[in-house]
Motif scaffolding. Structure first.
Motif, PDB file in Angstrom:
ATOM      1  N   HIS A 128       0.865  -1.183   0.000  1.00 11.45           N
ATOM      2  CA  HIS A 128       0.000   0.000   0.000  1.00 11.45           C
ATOM      3  C   HIS A 128       0.903   1.235   0.000  1.00 11.45           C
ATOM      4  N   THR A 129       0.694   2.132  -0.935  1.00 13.06           N
ATOM      5  CA  THR A 129       1.473   3.373  -0.968  1.00 13.06           C
ATOM      6  C   THR A 129       0.532   4.569  -1.016  1.00 13.06           C
ATOM      7  N   THR A 130       0.941   5.639  -0.354  1.00 11.79           N
ATOM      8  CA  THR A 130       0.241   6.918  -0.422  1.00 11.79           C
ATOM      9  C   THR A 130       1.268   7.978  -0.785  1.00 11.79           C
ATOM     10  N   ASP A 131       1.112   8.588  -1.964  1.00 10.01           N
ATOM     11  CA  ASP A 131       2.042   9.604  -2.451  1.00 10.01           C
ATOM     12  C   ASP A 131       1.493  10.999  -2.154  1.00 10.01           C
ATOM     13  N   TYR A 132       2.354  11.833  -1.569  1.00  7.46           N
ATOM     14  CA  TYR A 132       1.971  13.208  -1.241  1.00  7.46           C
ATOM     15  C   TYR A 132       2.805  14.166  -2.089  1.00  7.46           C
ATOM     16  N   GLU A 133       2.138  14.864  -3.010  1.00  8.21           N
ATOM     17  CA  GLU A 133       2.784  15.854  -3.860  1.00  8.21           C
ATOM     18  C   GLU A 133       2.179  17.222  -3.584  1.00  8.21           C
ATOM     19  N   ALA A 134       3.026  18.235  -3.581  1.00  9.85           N
ATOM     20  CA  ALA A 134       2.576  19.590  -3.275  1.00  9.85           C
ATOM     21  C   ALA A 134       1.480  20.020  -4.247  1.00  9.85           C
ATOM     22  N   GLY A 135       0.377  20.527  -3.701  1.00  3.92           N
ATOM     23  CA  GLY A 135      -0.710  21.038  -4.511  1.00  3.92           C
ATOM     24  C   GLY A 135      -1.631  19.979  -5.074  1.00  3.92           C
ATOM     25  N   ASP A 137      -3.960  16.133  -4.351  1.00  4.42           N
ATOM     26  CA  ASP A 137      -4.537  15.244  -3.352  1.00  4.42           C
ATOM     27  C   ASP A 137      -3.671  13.991  -3.219  1.00  4.42           C
ATOM     28  N   PRO A 138      -3.594  13.422  -2.017  1.00  4.71           N
ATOM     29  CA  PRO A 138      -2.822  12.177  -1.850  1.00  4.71           C
ATOM     30  C   PRO A 138      -3.318  11.084  -2.790  1.00  4.71           C
ATOM     31  N   LYS A 139      -2.390  10.313  -3.328  1.00  3.74           N
ATOM     32  CA  LYS A 139      -2.723   9.250  -4.264  1.00  3.74           C
ATOM     33  C   LYS A 139      -2.427   7.897  -3.623  1.00  3.74           C
TER      34      LYS A 139
END
Length: 376
Positions: A128-135, A137-139
């Motif tokens: 399970h991965t949750t990617d956080y990129e500026a601007g 929504d988490p993916k």
């Protein structure tokens, strides 16, 4: 032969007197027939969750990763034969690829003891991965896959506890039926637990995963826990008892030993030189351009990683002593006695966790057992 039989009768008399002397007969009944033969079916489950957080300095983005290892349920069937609370048991595993599982338990008027050993390997893994990129929504992404080589997991659990109100409250009434609870009663419990486990994914075929895991290939944990809890036997009618026990514990000793491996590859962004690496030299442990590590984003001319260029070696292990950790021991037992027969259901759940930097491991260990017995 007569001397041997006389000694055997003396042992029987000692166990009978001991069983009756330590309990209040108004609350706990000691059956007249002392022998018990029990058939058992048991299922044991272990689940290991490995958490990690990865930062990307060039963009200030980050990702949370969770690897879940869950082996097949270890089911077994067996029997127990004994006199009062003392006896022998044997069980046969019914599951394939469930590893090895051993257990020993004993329950008396004032004490309880449990030992469990589970060792298994598994290639099944859920990521399970949750990617956080500026601007943005988490993916979230979930991938079910297989490890290139099996991951070995081993856990040892040793637990003992003391019952303060052993004259009126009996764990044995719900968990091994050596006695019968006649009226509802509860007791404060004091317990101690020794727990140790290991997670080993250091097989060379798992090199890519170890690189992603910050070069950690093995983890060993030793934990000593002390706790206070409470148990209660509810008797709605004669012969039937429901037991619930909860004991939170604090780890007063928590040692984590991490075995790391150095690689000729590294995570993207952690190496200054980004091109013209050439071939890897295992003797000098350098790439052709002099670099010691090659970013995983670099591929060969065909756009593929060169598997035979992966190289790794073990470095000095790191040992740390962590702060206090809160763990939990939960148990449930249900039993019904009629005539000289009884049936019971028991379940136990344990949760252990430990943390190292941005890595965290949670291990859940639980079992359920159904028993059918007769007194002789």
């Amino acid at each position: 032969m007569s001397t041997l039989m006389e000694q055997f009768r003396q042992v029987q008399s000692y166990l009978d007197n001991k069983a009756r002397a330590k309990v209040d007969p108004n609350y706990i009944e000691v059956p007249v027939k002392p022998w018990r033969v029990i058939l058992r079916y048991k299922e044991n489950m272990v689940d290991v969750d490995y958490y990690n957080t990865y930062d990307y300095p060039e963009s200030n983005d980050y990702s949370d990763w969770q690897l879940c290892f869950q082996p097949p349920v270890a089911s077994s069937v067996g029997f127990w034969v004994g006199y009062r609370g003392t006896g022998l048991s044997f069980s046969k595993s019914l599951a394939k690829n469930a590893g090895r599982y051993y257990s020993i338990s004993s329950t008396g008027a004032k004490y309880g003891f449990n030992f469990r050993l589970r060792r298994f390997s598994t290639s099944d893994v859920t990521l399970h991965t949750t990617d956080y990129e500026a601007g943005k929504d988490p993916k979230d992404t979930t991938i079910e896959s297989y490890m290139p080589a099996p991951v070995w997991i081993r856990s040892v659990y040793i637990n003992g506890y003391y019952v303060f109100n052993g004259r009126r409250y009996s764990q044995a009434a719900a968990y091994n039926q050596s006695v019968i609870q006649r009226h509802s009663a509860g007791s404060l419990l004091a317990g101690a637990t020794w727990y140790q486990s290991s997670l080993d994914l250091s097989d060379p075929e798992n090199a890519l995963l170890i690189v992603i895991n910050r070069n950690v290939g093995r983890i060993k944990v030793h934990q000593a826990n002390l706790g206070l809890g409470y148990g209660y036997n509810f008797v709605p009618f004669r012969g039937f008892v429901i037991n619930a026990m909860a004991m939170p514990t604090l780890s007063v000793y928590n040692r984590v030993k991490v075995y790391k491996y150095d690689f000729n590859y590294c995570l993207p962004g952690s190496e200054e030189v980004e091109d013209n690496f050439g071939k890897w030299n295992k003797e000098t442990r350098r790439w052709e351009n002099g670099a010691t590590h090659k970013p995983l984003s670099e591929t060969d001319d065909q756009g593929e990683y060169v598997a035979d260029q992966f190289d790794y070696w073990e470095t000095e292990p790191e040992t740390t002593y962590s702060a206090l950790r809160l763990n939990l021991d939960l148990r449930l037992g249900i039993a019904y006695n009629w005539s000289n027969y009884f049936i019971s259901l028991q379940a136990q759940y344990n949760n252990f966790h430990y943390k190292k930097d941005k890595s965290k491991v949670n291990l859940f260990d639980a079992y359920a057992r159904v028993s059918l017995g007769v007194r002789l």
